[in-house]
Design a protein around this motif. Structure first.
Motif, PDB file in Angstrom:
ATOM      1  N   GLU A  12       0.583  -1.314  -0.020  1.00 38.07           N
ATOM      2  CA  GLU A  12       0.163  -0.028   0.095  1.00 38.07           C
ATOM      3  C   GLU A  12       1.120   1.397   0.021  1.00 38.07           C
ATOM      4  O   GLU A  12       2.096   1.122   0.294  1.00 38.07           O
ATOM      5  CB  GLU A  12      -0.968   0.098   1.311  1.00 38.07           C
ATOM      6  CG  GLU A  12      -2.001  -0.952   1.005  1.00 38.07           C
ATOM      7  CD  GLU A  12      -2.965  -0.958   2.151  1.00 38.07           C
ATOM      8  OE1 GLU A  12      -2.755  -0.212   3.056  1.00 38.07           O
ATOM      9  OE2 GLU A  12      -3.772  -1.986   2.000  1.00 38.07           O
ATOM     10  N   SER A  13       0.368   2.331  -0.421  1.00 35.66           N
ATOM     11  CA  SER A  13       0.915   3.674  -0.531  1.00 35.66           C
ATOM     12  C   SER A  13       0.482   4.544   0.448  1.00 35.66           C
ATOM     13  O   SER A  13      -0.549   4.572   0.827  1.00 35.66           O
ATOM     14  CB  SER A  13       1.167   4.254  -2.050  1.00 35.66           C
ATOM     15  OG  SER A  13       1.423   3.466  -3.052  1.00 35.66           O
ATOM     16  N   LYS A  14       1.181   5.151   1.133  1.00 35.26           N
ATOM     17  CA  LYS A  14       0.697   6.275   1.962  1.00 35.26           C
ATOM     18  C   LYS A  14       1.441   7.548   1.742  1.00 35.26           C
ATOM     19  O   LYS A  14       2.620   7.661   1.010  1.00 35.26           O
ATOM     20  CB  LYS A  14       0.832   5.986   3.515  1.00 35.26           C
ATOM     21  CG  LYS A  14       2.399   5.882   4.049  1.00 35.26           C
ATOM     22  CD  LYS A  14       2.268   5.840   5.424  1.00 35.26           C
ATOM     23  CE  LYS A  14       3.583   5.747   6.092  1.00 35.26           C
ATOM     24  NZ  LYS A  14       3.812   5.504   7.381  1.00 35.26           N
ATOM     25  N   VAL A  15       0.925   8.978   2.129  1.00 32.90           N
ATOM     26  CA  VAL A  15       1.437  10.098   1.746  1.00 32.90           C
ATOM     27  C   VAL A  15       2.163  10.628   3.298  1.00 32.90           C
ATOM     28  O   VAL A  15       1.417  10.597   4.192  1.00 32.90           O
ATOM     29  CB  VAL A  15       0.357  11.033   1.035  1.00 32.90           C
ATOM     30  CG1 VAL A  15       0.088  10.616  -0.290  1.00 32.90           C
ATOM     31  CG2 VAL A  15      -0.721  11.126   2.211  1.00 32.90           C
ATOM     32  N   VAL A  16       3.250  11.361   2.798  1.00 34.80           N
ATOM     33  CA  VAL A  16       3.679  12.213   3.816  1.00 34.80           C
ATOM     34  C   VAL A  16       3.872  13.459   3.335  1.00 34.80           C
ATOM     35  O   VAL A  16       4.383  13.753   2.160  1.00 34.80           O
ATOM     36  CB  VAL A  16       5.008  11.355   4.629  1.00 34.80           C
ATOM     37  CG1 VAL A  16       4.764   9.913   5.072  1.00 34.80           C
ATOM     38  CG2 VAL A  16       6.055  11.334   3.370  1.00 34.80           C
ATOM     39  N   PRO A  17       4.335  14.435   4.438  1.00 33.75           N
ATOM     40  CA  PRO A  17       4.479  15.923   3.655  1.00 33.75           C
ATOM     41  C   PRO A  17       6.126  15.678   2.935  1.00 33.75           C
ATOM     42  O   PRO A  17       6.765  15.131   3.647  1.00 33.75           O
ATOM     43  CB  PRO A  17       4.553  16.705   4.884  1.00 33.75           C
ATOM     44  CG  PRO A  17       3.972  16.012   6.138  1.00 33.75           C
ATOM     45  CD  PRO A  17       3.914  14.550   5.761  1.00 33.75           C
ATOM     46  N   ASP A  18       6.194  16.497   1.824  1.00 36.09           N
ATOM     47  CA  ASP A  18       7.642  16.413   1.024  1.00 36.09           C
ATOM     48  C   ASP A  18       8.245  17.665   1.666  1.00 36.09           C
ATOM     49  O   ASP A  18       7.965  18.795   1.264  1.00 36.09           O
ATOM     50  CB  ASP A  18       7.255  16.576  -0.309  1.00 36.09           C
ATOM     51  CG  ASP A  18       8.472  16.576  -0.961  1.00 36.09           C
ATOM     52  OD1 ASP A  18       9.415  16.588  -0.475  1.00 36.09           O
ATOM     53  OD2 ASP A  18       8.632  16.370  -2.150  1.00 36.09           O
ATOM     54  N   ASN A  19       9.046  17.680   2.870  1.00 34.96           N
ATOM     55  CA  ASN A  19       9.524  18.738   3.476  1.00 34.96           C
ATOM     56  C   ASN A  19      10.711  19.520   2.511  1.00 34.96           C
ATOM     57  O   ASN A  19      10.936  20.668   2.687  1.00 34.96           O
ATOM     58  CB  ASN A  19      10.196  18.268   4.929  1.00 34.96           C
ATOM     59  CG  ASN A  19       9.070  17.804   5.654  1.00 34.96           C
ATOM     60  OD1 ASN A  19       8.119  18.341   5.703  1.00 34.96           O
ATOM     61  ND2 ASN A  19       9.551  16.769   6.524  1.00 34.96           N
ATOM     62  N   ASP A  20      10.974  19.032   1.605  1.00 36.10           N
ATOM     63  CA  ASP A  20      11.948  19.544   0.626  1.00 36.10           C
ATOM     64  C   ASP A  20      11.166  20.488  -0.491  1.00 36.10           C
ATOM     65  O   ASP A  20      12.131  21.283  -1.031  1.00 36.10           O
ATOM     66  CB  ASP A  20      12.831  18.409  -0.176  1.00 36.10           C
ATOM     67  CG  ASP A  20      13.691  17.679   0.533  1.00 36.10           C
ATOM     68  OD1 ASP A  20      14.041  18.318   1.755  1.00 36.10           O
ATOM     69  OD2 ASP A  20      13.754  16.474   0.654  1.00 36.10           O
ATOM     70  N   ALA A  21       9.980  20.306  -0.642  1.00 36.68           N
ATOM     71  CA  ALA A  21       9.204  21.018  -1.745  1.00 36.68           C
ATOM     72  C   ALA A  21       8.826  22.284  -1.080  1.00 36.68           C
ATOM     73  O   ALA A  21       8.481  22.451   0.053  1.00 36.68           O
ATOM     74  CB  ALA A  21       8.209  19.935  -2.240  1.00 36.68           C
ATOM     75  N   ASN A  22       8.756  23.320  -2.104  1.00 33.94           N
ATOM     76  CA  ASN A  22       8.013  24.747  -1.807  1.00 33.94           C
ATOM     77  C   ASN A  22       6.694  24.357  -1.694  1.00 33.94           C
ATOM     78  O   ASN A  22       6.134  23.671  -2.654  1.00 33.94           O
ATOM     79  CB  ASN A  22       8.835  25.663  -2.660  1.00 33.94           C
ATOM     80  CG  ASN A  22      10.129  25.954  -2.389  1.00 33.94           C
ATOM     81  OD1 ASN A  22      10.505  25.501  -1.371  1.00 33.94           O
ATOM     82  ND2 ASN A  22      10.687  26.203  -3.696  1.00 33.94           N
ATOM     83  N   PRO A  23       6.018  25.199  -0.939  1.00 38.73           N
ATOM     84  CA  PRO A  23       4.585  25.328  -0.835  1.00 38.73           C
ATOM     85  C   PRO A  23       4.331  25.761  -2.187  1.00 38.73           C
ATOM     86  O   PRO A  23       4.816  26.667  -2.722  1.00 38.73           O
ATOM     87  CB  PRO A  23       4.310  26.299   0.243  1.00 38.73           C
ATOM     88  CG  PRO A  23       5.138  26.693   1.104  1.00 38.73           C
ATOM     89  CD  PRO A  23       6.505  26.280   0.273  1.00 38.73           C
ATOM     90  N   ILE A  24       2.843  25.287  -2.925  1.00 35.97           N
ATOM     91  CA  ILE A  24       2.628  25.928  -4.072  1.00 35.97           C
ATOM     92  C   ILE A  24       1.009  26.586  -3.673  1.00 35.97           C
ATOM     93  O   ILE A  24       0.424  26.414  -2.823  1.00 35.97           O
ATOM     94  CB  ILE A  24       2.340  24.977  -5.187  1.00 35.97           C
ATOM     95  CG1 ILE A  24       0.790  24.051  -4.937  1.00 35.97           C
ATOM     96  CG2 ILE A  24       3.345  23.984  -5.188  1.00 35.97           C
ATOM     97  CD1 ILE A  24       0.424  23.687  -6.263  1.00 35.97           C
ATOM     98  N   THR A  25       0.859  27.790  -4.760  1.00 35.83           N
ATOM     99  CA  THR A  25      -0.313  28.584  -4.596  1.00 35.83           C
ATOM    100  C   THR A  25      -1.392  28.539  -5.628  1.00 35.83           C
ATOM    101  O   THR A  25      -0.984  28.453  -6.815  1.00 35.83           O
ATOM    102  CB  THR A  25       0.181  29.943  -4.149  1.00 35.83           C
ATOM    103  OG1 THR A  25       0.991  29.909  -3.402  1.00 35.83           O
ATOM    104  CG2 THR A  25      -0.991  31.045  -4.007  1.00 35.83           C
ATOM    105  N   LEU A  26      -2.426  28.189  -5.264  1.00 31.79           N
ATOM    106  CA  LEU A  26      -3.719  28.324  -6.271  1.00 31.79           C
ATOM    107  C   LEU A  26      -4.384  29.633  -6.198  1.00 31.79           C
ATOM    108  O   LEU A  26      -4.975  29.524  -5.026  1.00 31.79           O
ATOM    109  CB  LEU A  26      -4.617  27.014  -6.445  1.00 31.79           C
ATOM    110  CG  LEU A  26      -3.896  25.752  -6.662  1.00 31.79           C
ATOM    111  CD1 LEU A  26      -4.830  24.731  -6.474  1.00 31.79           C
ATOM    112  CD2 LEU A  26      -3.207  25.928  -8.011  1.00 31.79           C
ATOM    113  N   LYS A  27      -4.825  30.322  -7.248  1.00 37.35           N
ATOM    114  CA  LYS A  27      -5.572  31.408  -7.340  1.00 37.35           C
ATOM    115  C   LYS A  27      -7.119  30.651  -7.229  1.00 37.35           C
ATOM    116  O   LYS A  27      -7.384  29.815  -7.858  1.00 37.35           O
ATOM    117  CB  LYS A  27      -5.581  32.217  -8.361  1.00 37.35           C
ATOM    118  CG  LYS A  27      -6.604  33.210  -8.641  1.00 37.35           C
ATOM    119  CD  LYS A  27      -6.176  34.190 -10.008  1.00 37.35           C
ATOM    120  CE  LYS A  27      -7.400  34.954 -10.320  1.00 37.35           C
ATOM    121  NZ  LYS A  27      -8.758  34.439 -10.550  1.00 37.35           N
ATOM    122  N   ASN A  28      -7.804  31.092  -6.130  1.00 41.52           N
ATOM    123  CA  ASN A  28      -9.255  30.945  -6.254  1.00 41.52           C
ATOM    124  C   ASN A  28     -10.017  31.831  -5.354  1.00 41.52           C
ATOM    125  O   ASN A  28      -9.401  32.572  -4.460  1.00 41.52           O
ATOM    126  CB  ASN A  28      -9.292  29.622  -5.439  1.00 41.52           C
ATOM    127  CG  ASN A  28      -8.826  29.457  -4.188  1.00 41.52           C
ATOM    128  OD1 ASN A  28      -7.909  28.280  -3.888  1.00 41.52           O
ATOM    129  ND2 ASN A  28      -8.973  30.237  -3.299  1.00 41.52           N
TER     130      ASN A  28
END
Ligand code: NAP
Length: 521
Positions: free
Chosen positions: A354-370
């Protein structure tokens, strides 16, 4: 005949055969007892339980007298107020209740009491005085899962439950004293939906499909239709915290959303190739359903042309993103400016596969306009007002009544495990408030039949709230303006007629006072 009905009729046929065998040892007619059963909630769980109970009870052993209760003047619960207006075939399940109520043979032993709020107008104790068995089937429709994220309480963050109830004309959202404020769709271009279950896809379809071509002829609320006609929504992002293979939507529903492409007014923006890269190692091991899902997504991604973006409405599926903050608009406090997300990554466990997700601490946050966010992250259950005084409680997650296979447990039970179980005699539960807010209507039907079987088994063993039930609930409803089935039929007819004049399948009356006035005049 629908598939659901065919299955139900088969079990009914089996029930008749069993009845034939039982008649060899039948009880003399005069001694056949009558057991009174109350079902709280007339959505699919309530009416499937009632249907099975009436059809499968051994008539040579006992008779069932059944009363349905609903908090609202109108019946059908989630079918009327949850199912999307463009899914009339799903609403055919309502025929189960219609078949019960409109059958002359049931007239002397089945009643409908709409506009009766159990826990407010009458208590659990009142029901206990009047009924041998009580079924709690009132759904998980009054509360939502919550996110613990800054900005969560901003007016520009709406729960899918509110939005769905509003466009389906639910009276709670058309209350004159506490009106719901619909989103200002005429000022909104970008919407983010958090969560990618089938409710999220319903919300996306509402926002993307053409109001005139797609919605105008349905039973959508007239207020919602008029607001959708003014909508300036251009783009919808459906965002999930996990990966593509963990998507909560089902294949039929995602295909339906993709097929909006055929209108040439809506386009699906292909999924980010990075998301496909994350699943490449597992492609060989995929089952049939996952393969089908990938192939349908690929088919519609092929048709995408970047030049179309400015001419049509667009939508996309985004993955591996968790909301970090909702940020209010600079010029309108009712709207948002953007949502900030943290990125997640998939970790595969070779042991469980099974796969689980964890925060990717190396990646920058991303922003979506809404300008608007719709949280479609699941519903929650809630207790009836007087559970506390009546030895009934919710589980720790507040998503179902403490029960074992549909039999309600006393709040003194340690849990739902085999140890330390104490049953609350004569009390049962069915539907989402029994199992939690998951599952399509077909699975609710099977679950509700199971609950009905438990009631039949217990009544057969004289296992009920208590013996003598001489009081009629009507004596306790003298001050409650309840809506009978005949009253409801008047309102039903009225809605159909007004709908016809507007070229809609039905025009729902949304204000509960007006519903009662029309029903009871
Ligand atoms: P659902 O299928 O359980 O989907 C809930 C979504 O919310 C999932 O994507 C889940 O992600 C996400 N989520 C939950 N907690 C979250 C959190 N803290 N942060 C971010 N995301 C979160 O529920 P639903 O869409 O409300 O639907 C309820 C049931 O009704 C489902 O069984 C559905 O199939 C059914 N339904 C059927 C139809 C139809 O047949 N046409 C239409 C509407 C609804 P995870 O997966 O990562 O937990």
């Amino acid at each position: 005949m629908t598939l659901l009905k065919a299955i139900a009729n088969r079990s009914l046929l089996q029930g008749n055969l069993v009845g034939t065998f039982r008649s060899f040892s039948s009880t003399p007619r005069a001694l056949i007892p009558t057991y009174k059963v109350a079902i709280i909630g007339t959505g699919p769980a309530g009416f499937y339980t009632g249907y099975h109970l009436l059809n499968k009870s051994p008539k040579d052993k006992f008779k069932v007298q059944l009363d349905f209760f609903d908090r609202l003047p109108s019946p059908y619960g989630l079918s009327r107020y949850g199912v999307a207006p463009d899914h009339p075939e799903v609403k055919n399940c309502e025929d189960y209740l219609n078949d019960i109520m409109n059958n002359d043979e049931n007239k002397d032993h089945v009643r409908y009491f709409g506009n009766v709020n159990v826990g407010v107008d009458i208590g659990i104790k009142d029901l206990q005085d009047c009924y041998h068995s009580i079924v709690l089937a009132y759904g998980c429709v009054n509360a939502d899962n919550k996110l613990d994220v800054p900005g969560n309480d901003l007016p520009g963050v709406l729960s899918a439950r509110q939005f769905v109830n509003w466009y389906n004309g639910h009276p709670d959202f058309y209350d004159k004293t506490n009106p719901f404020t619909p989103p200002e769709l005429e000022k909104i271009e970008d919407v983010t939906i958090i969560g990618n279950g089938n409710v999220a896809l319903d919300v996306a379809r509402i926002l993307l499909a053409d109001p005139n071509d797609h919605w105008a002829s349905t039973d959508i609320s007239s207020e919602a239709l008029n607001i959708l006609k003014t909508s300036s929504v251009k783009n919808v992002n459906i965002v999930a915290r996990r990966g593509l293979l963990e998507s909560a939507f089902t294949n039929k529903e995602i295909r339906e959303l993709l097929e909006l492409n055929n209108s040439k007014k809506v386009k699906f923006i292909p999924i980010d190739p990075e998301i496909y890269d994350a699943i490449t190692p597992y492609l060989d091991k995929l089952g049939r359903v996952d393969k089908r899902r990938l192939s349908v997504l690929e088919k519609y991604a092929k048709n995408f042309d970047n030049n179309d973006i400015n001419k049509v409405k667009t939508w996309s599926l985004k993955y591996l993103l968790s909301p970090k903050e909702f940020i209010v608009s600079n010029d309108n406090p009712n709207l948002l400016r953007e949502t900030v997300f943290t990125k997640n990554k998939l970790i595969h466990d070779n042991l469980t596969n099974e796969s689980k997700v964890v925060p990717d601490n190396d990646a920058n946050p991303i922003t979506l306009k809404n300008e608007l966010v719709v949280l479609s992250i699941g519903y929650k259950g809630s207790p009836l007002n007087d559970f506390h005084y009546n030895d009934i409680k919710m589980n720790d997650y507040n998503d179902r009544i403490l029960n074992k296979d549909g039999r309600v447990l006393s709040s003194t039970s340690a849990g739902e495990t085999l140890h330390d179980i104490v049953y609350k005699k004569g009390f049962y539960t069915a539907g989402w408030i029994k199992k939690g807010p998951k599952g399509v209507i077909a699975s609710t039907m099977m679950e509700s039949f199971d609950t009905a079987d438990k009631i039949i088994e217990d009544l057969d063993n004289k296992d009920y709230t208590s013996d003598s039930k001489k009081i009629d609930i009507i004596d306790k409803l003298t001050n409650v303006p309840y809506v009978s089935w005949d009253n409801w039929l008047k309102l039903d007819q009225y809605e159909l007629e007004i709908g016809k004049s507007l070229n809609k399948s039905r025009d729902k009356v949304c204000d509960s006072d007006q519903m009662i006035k029309i029903a009871c005049k």
